[in-house]
Each structure stands twice: as C-alpha cells, then as structure tokens.
Design an enzyme around this catalytic site. Sequence first.
Site: not given
Ligand code: 3PG
Length: 417
Positions: A40, A206
């Site tokens: 990322r 799921k």
């Molecule tokens: C993820 O890793 O799915 C995103 O960064 C969002 O994170 P979150 O689900 O904690 O909002």
Amino acid sequence: MAKLTVKDLDVRGKRVLVRVDYNVPMEEKDGRMVINDDTRIKETLPTLELLIEKGARIILASHLGRPNGKREPSMSLRPLAARLADLIQRPVAFVDDCIGEKAEKTAAALRPGDILLLENVRYYEEEEANDPAFAEKLAKVAEVYVNDAFGAAHRAHASTEGVARVVAKRGGQCAAGLLMERELKFLGDELENPARPFVVILGGAKVSDKIKVIDRLLERADTILIGGAMTYTFRLALGRKVGKSLVEPGRVGLAKAALEKAKTRDVQFLLPVDNIVATPVETGKLNKKGNPVIEFQNPRINDSLDIPDTEEGVDIGPQTIKTYRDLIPRARTILWNGPMGVFEDKRFSEGTYAVARAVAGTTQKGAKSIIGGGDTVKALNLTGLTDQVTFVSTGGGASLEFLEGNVLPGVAALSDR
Ligand code: 3PG
Ligand code: MG
C-alpha cells in the site's frame, strides 16, 4: 474519469494534503512494530512522485488499525515514515499529531517537494464520526486535497470525506490520486463493458459478504465460478448436507435467489462438485485473539455433494479444480475475489493456488485479470504470481462495496471535472 485527478492540478508551491491508506499489516518483533507488507505504501509512489515533480509541498494523512480514538502506540504511523523515506529515497518528516500547532507549523515550513507524514488520524474519535470541526482542523494545512486512499474510500470519515468538503467550500481543488484513478478504472470502467467471455471467480467464507456483488455480476458475467466456504450455504439452499462446514443458514434464501437469477439470465453458475473435507478437532488452546484453536484431522477427498456430520469442507476438490482450470482460459476478462479454501493451511491450498495459476496463465495469453480483496491478494502473493495478473486492488472492503455498485463517499466528495 468524471473527477479531477492529480494530473489536472497546478500545485507549484502549494500545500497539498494527500489522504493515503497506509493501513498496512504490522507485527510486533522484539518490542517494536515492523511492517509485514508495504504494497500500500509502494502503490502511492506514482502520485507522490508526480506531486514532487509539480513542486507541491506534500502532507500525508492516514489511519492505521482501529485505535478507537485512543493514542495506541502500536498503531503509530512513525515506522511508516521511515519506510516511505527508503522507498522514495527522500527524507520524510513526521509529526506525532494530525492536527494542531505542531502539525501546522511543520507543514508551513515545507519547501516544494518536501514530504510530511502526520500521525494516525484515528487517534481522534472525531475522525470516524466525520466531525465537521475536526475536518476544519485537518484542512488547516491544505490548500489542495488529494485522495489516493482507495482502500478507505468506502468510509465517510473526516480525512476521507469531511476535509474534502471543507477544502472545496473554500474554493480549493479536491482530486483523485493516480492509485485511486487506477482502482476506479479497473474495478469500474473495465468491468462495465468487459471483453467476453467474462469469467468471475468468487470465494471466501461468507455469502453475506458477497451476495450483492454476485447479484450485480449476474447482470454482466458469462460465467461465475464459486469456491470457499460460501459454497456450503449454496449447498444448503439445494437441500444438501454440509456437516460441520461454515454456513449461514439465514442466507439460504439469498443463495436460492442467486441460483434462480443465474438461470433466468442464462449465466453459467458453477458450484464445486467435490471438496476436500477434514475433521475439525478442538485443541483446548487459545490463539492470540483468545479464540479456540481448531486442528483439522484426516483430510480426504469427498466426491459427494453431501458432507458427513463430523466433517468440514476446507477446499475445492480435484474434479472441481479440473473444471475451473478448463473454463478460466476461455476468458478474455477475469475478476477474482476470495480464496477457494483454507489456503493458509498447505493441505488446503491447492484449489486457491490452481485458480491463481490459471488466472496468471490466461493473463499471459492476453486476457485482462482483475484481483480484489485482501485474502485473495495474500494468496496470490504466496504463489509469486502477483506480477502476472493485470491489476491487483489495494482495497478489501472498498473493492467489494465498489463492485456492489455503491457510491464511495471518498470519491463522491472530490471535485467534478
Ligand atoms: C482496510 O484495510 O480495509 C482499510 O484501510 C479500511 O480500514 P477499516 O476497515 O478499519 O475502516
Ligand atoms: Mg477492513
């Protein structure tokens, strides 16, 4: 692209607040947090390099984990500043707050091309509440706003949504970053009118996670191949026995409706015809999260559509692998989301890896392949085939929500062209 992108901006000398998704997997080693996967971070480099070339003064904001408004030290972004500096080969300044005097002063002192990373925005509970006053505070350092955090674009939080509204209201520009633009292109435009045959491979635990995606893709796909534990909810819908397999009995109705829709729309909708099953045994141990550790014993191939009471389905079987391996190469467009089995256990990884190899091989012969979802990407990385597919999404929940056809708040808030 209907939205402004970073390519459209004239940002020479301007302070640009860039929302990135540096929510990367981390692990504690010898008392400090280390980064397990920096994909990322790497994926934001094109946007950052373009902004540097344009002479912007760059301020980065991100969340990490779910600290729920507390200063949780293990969720500090500080180690990310060091890794970004390595990757981009420039110094990256860090401030241990995302708002306030220190952040503002450091941002004000940036020269064109300089980069500052702010501390975790979720150290404030106002972030997830999308609190307008907090968004105003974040916006103090921003003349221009860029959102490159596709992975968090399904969240209407202050740093993904609120701050864009504040900047726009002041007459400032709000643009998509290059990663955001690519994600929207591949998961959106490319699947709107896909080259046919369009084959969709869906797995994961799921049905409830994927049912809206299935429903929408039944309107576009030629073939849908199902794997993973969601198979067993479909099997229940067909009146089969599922043993100890993961199922969602409450979703049987949805599964039936999907099977019906596939018939009326003449979509080839395939469920596994065989499975690897094993006997789950409680070990009496607890894992780090405090959940009981289950051991799978006596794995075997089950070529019946019914699974005996004591056993659990853990992967697709050899007959199913053969069928999927024959069908995938016919595709000109492939979308794959969700593993075929419990691939983290070597004994149950063959289905997922076979699909990965088929997808990569078909891509090498000219098909377009789009891979979404955290677990799928993890599995693909384990096969070493990640660079042999067309596009790998950095979004988990965000890619699913986008595939469902939802408007992502982080995108909606950006300036129109
Ligand atoms: C993820 O890793 O799915 C995103 O960064 C969002 O994170 P979150 O689900 O904690 O909002
Ligand atoms: Mg998530």
